[in-house]
Design a protein around this motif. Structure first.
Motif, PDB file in Angstrom:
ATOM      1  N   HIS A 109      -0.927   0.582  15.540  1.00 33.35           N
ATOM      2  CA  HIS A 109      -1.444   1.100  16.802  1.00 33.35           C
ATOM      3  C   HIS A 109      -1.595   0.006  17.850  1.00 33.35           C
ATOM      4  O   HIS A 109      -1.795   0.304  19.030  1.00 33.35           O
ATOM      5  N   ASP A 110      -1.501  -1.248  17.421  1.00 32.35           N
ATOM      6  CA  ASP A 110      -1.619  -2.361  18.354  1.00 32.35           C
ATOM      7  C   ASP A 110      -0.334  -2.626  19.118  1.00 32.35           C
ATOM      8  O   ASP A 110      -0.371  -3.169  20.221  1.00 32.35           O
ATOM      9  N   PHE A 111       0.828  -2.256  18.530  1.00 32.62           N
ATOM     10  CA  PHE A 111       2.048  -2.673  19.233  1.00 32.62           C
ATOM     11  C   PHE A 111       3.096  -1.583  19.415  1.00 32.62           C
ATOM     12  O   PHE A 111       4.176  -1.847  19.944  1.00 32.62           O
ATOM     13  N   THR A 112       2.806  -0.361  19.011  1.00 31.79           N
ATOM     14  CA  THR A 112       3.795   0.685  19.259  1.00 31.79           C
ATOM     15  C   THR A 112       3.129   2.045  19.384  1.00 31.79           C
ATOM     16  O   THR A 112       2.217   2.366  18.623  1.00 31.79           O
ATOM     17  N   THR A 135       3.316  -6.542  21.494  1.00 31.27           N
ATOM     18  CA  THR A 135       2.852  -7.839  21.008  1.00 31.27           C
ATOM     19  C   THR A 135       1.634  -7.572  20.133  1.00 31.27           C
ATOM     20  O   THR A 135       1.019  -6.514  20.216  1.00 31.27           O
ATOM     21  N   LEU A 136       1.281  -8.539  19.327  1.00 28.07           N
ATOM     22  CA  LEU A 136       0.097  -8.401  18.475  1.00 28.07           C
ATOM     23  C   LEU A 136      -1.086  -9.038  19.190  1.00 28.07           C
ATOM     24  O   LEU A 136      -1.676 -10.021  18.744  1.00 28.07           O
ATOM     25  N   THR A 230      -8.047 -12.844  18.778  1.00 30.21           N
ATOM     26  CA  THR A 230      -6.638 -12.483  18.629  1.00 30.21           C
ATOM     27  C   THR A 230      -5.907 -13.457  17.722  1.00 30.21           C
ATOM     28  O   THR A 230      -5.105 -13.043  16.871  1.00 30.21           O
ATOM     29  N   TRP A 231      -6.157 -14.724  17.853  1.00 28.50           N
ATOM     30  CA  TRP A 231      -5.457 -15.697  17.019  1.00 28.50           C
ATOM     31  C   TRP A 231      -5.885 -15.586  15.555  1.00 28.50           C
ATOM     32  O   TRP A 231      -5.052 -15.737  14.652  1.00 28.50           O
ATOM     33  N   HIS A 232      -7.146 -15.311  15.291  1.00 29.54           N
ATOM     34  CA  HIS A 232      -7.566 -15.120  13.900  1.00 29.54           C
ATOM     35  C   HIS A 232      -6.933 -13.857  13.307  1.00 29.54           C
ATOM     36  O   HIS A 232      -6.546 -13.835  12.138  1.00 29.54           O
TER      37      HIS A 232
END
Length: 512
Positions: A109-112, A135-136, A230-232
């Protein structure tokens, strides 16, 4: 070599057609991040979009049909967990915890998000918008930020998320009709993914407190906290989630030696329909018929139903219209409707006994997924069988067969002898197989259902790495040697358990 041996490399056997040569990527036309695109532009559809083919796909994915695991739902949600032998067609995966399934759904659900095309109606992907940023970057959580989507954030502290509680613990903020106030409504499809979304809200809010304690200027707090979160999250995808679903060997191979097939030009990264419409839907085969949502949320309930624990089918028609549904559907608030994450992730120690596994990656789909509630379907339209919907989407995108993609990738091909159950359906489906069904059979036949293998694993891994490497804001692109900075159990990595612990939704934070 054994079937499992295929995971670490590629081998040919009697059931495969081995292809010589070196795999090369096809030349792709220009693509656009705002629209879908193709990995394999020169391959024909697996079958024509005729009524006859549609009927064959509906038959393949119908309730009670070839793909239905035929779980004995009459045994109830508790016994289907405590007595897995009741579902001999739907085997547990001892190497995955149940949370892997729903973390995968959260990532999806984050990227599509295809909210425009119609099932079974051929649509050029390049003309169909992807309503998520490919993108993630957690735009499914952050939306456009406090200025664009202020409804997601605390009015008194605009850099923190709103969070509410109608149960024992956290819940998504909701309107009076129980519709969640979140950036992507799909993250309230079921109780488990709603709980994961709420955990990310709490995770962000704690990181805001950390950033403030470090003296970051007020006008930079939100951006800094979002980057840390986001990076974690991206680290978890690369170092925990991908190895679980495609294997450590292939994860390392793609990271070290690069991508062969997902190679868009800079600035032209996109969501491929082979991934969106087929490969990444492998997670549907991992869904259990039922789950224990928590261990102590229903103390006044009937012990015959497992109380004080809250057990439920992932979806149950009896839950329709109930204020506190008997199943685990979303869009409801009640005291027992929270997630005890020790069921879904392994926190170690005495909590390990409470963890439940997900199901194996194979062509057997849990029976409740053949009768979805309409609220769990983004378009709100039938069919309600999830396998039928997945298969009809192959006609929407004119997807190539699994065999054609394997040939293009120079990966050994599963021959028609592997698909005898498809022969009665006609339309040459045993030799030109819908990609989703093909990669599920790969997982079962070559990987014993533990991970994706072959075509499915390669496409999955390359798209994940590609989207991260082509996003200039991701840690893999901006700072590839970065390592996690937040508290963790193992100094060398950061896991979903660490994220949940920092968010204080772990058993210890709840006094369990």
């Amino acid at each position: 070599m054994s079937r499992r041996g295929f995971i670490g490399g590629v081998t040919a056997g009697a059931a495969f057609t081995a292809l010589p040569g070196t795999a090369t990527a096809q030349t792709a036309p220009p693509t656009n991040p705002r629209f879908f695109g193709r990995l394999f532009n020169n391959l024909p559809p697996f079958a024509p979009a005729t009524q006859q083919v549609q009927e064959a796909l509906r038959e393949l994915g119908r309730p009670g049909g070839i793909m239905d695991a035929k779980d004995p739902l009459n045994e109830g949600p508790v016994r289907l967990i405590t007595n897995p032998e009741l579902s001999p067609n739907n085997v547990d995966n001892p190497f995955h915890t149940a949370g892997t399934t729903f973390l995968g759904q959260f990532i999806d659900h984050d990227f599509t998000f295809d909210n425009n095309s119609r099932l079974g109606v051929p649509t050029p992907p390049e003309t169909s918008p992807n309503t998520r940023i490919p993108t993630l970057s957690l735009d499914s959580v952050y939306g456009g930020g406090p200025n664009v989507n202020p409804e997601l954030y605390e009015p008194s502290d605009r850099v923190k998320f709103r969070l509410e509680s109608g149960g024992m613990f956290e819940d998504l903020p909701r309107r009076s009709d129980n519709v969640a106030i979140i950036a992507d409504p799909r993250n309230d499809e079921n109780l488990i993914i709603a709980g994961i979304h709420a955990a990310f809200l709490k995770f962000h809010n704690r990181v805001v407190d950390l950033v403030r304690s470090q003296g970051v200027p007020a006008d930079q707090v939100f951006a800094r906290a979002k980057q840390i979160v986001t990076w974690h999250y991206q680290w978890i995808i690369v170092h925990e989630f991908l190895p679980q679903i495609i294997g450590h060997g292939l994860t390392t191979d793609i990271q070290r030696h690069g991508r062969q097939f997902y190679r868009p030009a800079p600035g032209q990264f996109f969501m491929p329909v082979e991934f969106q419409g087929a490969v990444y839907r492998f997670g549907h085969s991992m869904v259990r018929p039922s789950y224990r949502a928590n261990r102590n949320g229903d103390p006044s309930g009937n012990p015959a139903t497992g109380a004080p624990a809250f057990f439920g089918f992932i979806f149950d028609p009896r839950g329709q219209g109930q204020a506190d549904p008997v199943d685990l559907r979303g869009r409801a608030r009640a005291r027992r409707r929270f997630i005890g994450f020790e069921t879904f992730f392994d926190f170690g120690g005495n909590q390990t006994q409470h963890v439940r596994p997900n199901k194996r990656i194979d062509t057997m789909i849990s029976t409740p997924l053949f009768n979805l509630p309409l609220q769990a379907i983004a378009s709100g339209d039938p069919p309600t069988s999830l396998p039928q919907r997945n298969l009809l989407r192959h006609l929407t995108w004119s997807l190539p067969s699994g065999q054609a993609i394997a040939e293009a990738m120079r990966i050994p091909i599963l021959t028609r002898e592997i698909f005898p159950e498809l022969r009665p359906l006609g339309n040459n489906l045993d030799a030109s197989t819908p990609l989703w069904y093909y990669i599920l059979k790969e997982g079962k036949y070559l990987g014993d259902g533990i991970t994706l293998t072959g075509v499915g694993a390669r496409i999955c891994g390359e798209v994940f790495f590609g989207l991260l490497q082509l996003d200039t804001t991701s840690y893999l692109s901006a700072q590839p040697n970065w390592t996690p900075t937040l508290p963790r159990r193992n100094a060398s990595t950061f896991t979903m358990v660490d994220l949940l612990t920092y968010a204080r939704v772990d058993p210890a934070s709840r006094g369990q």
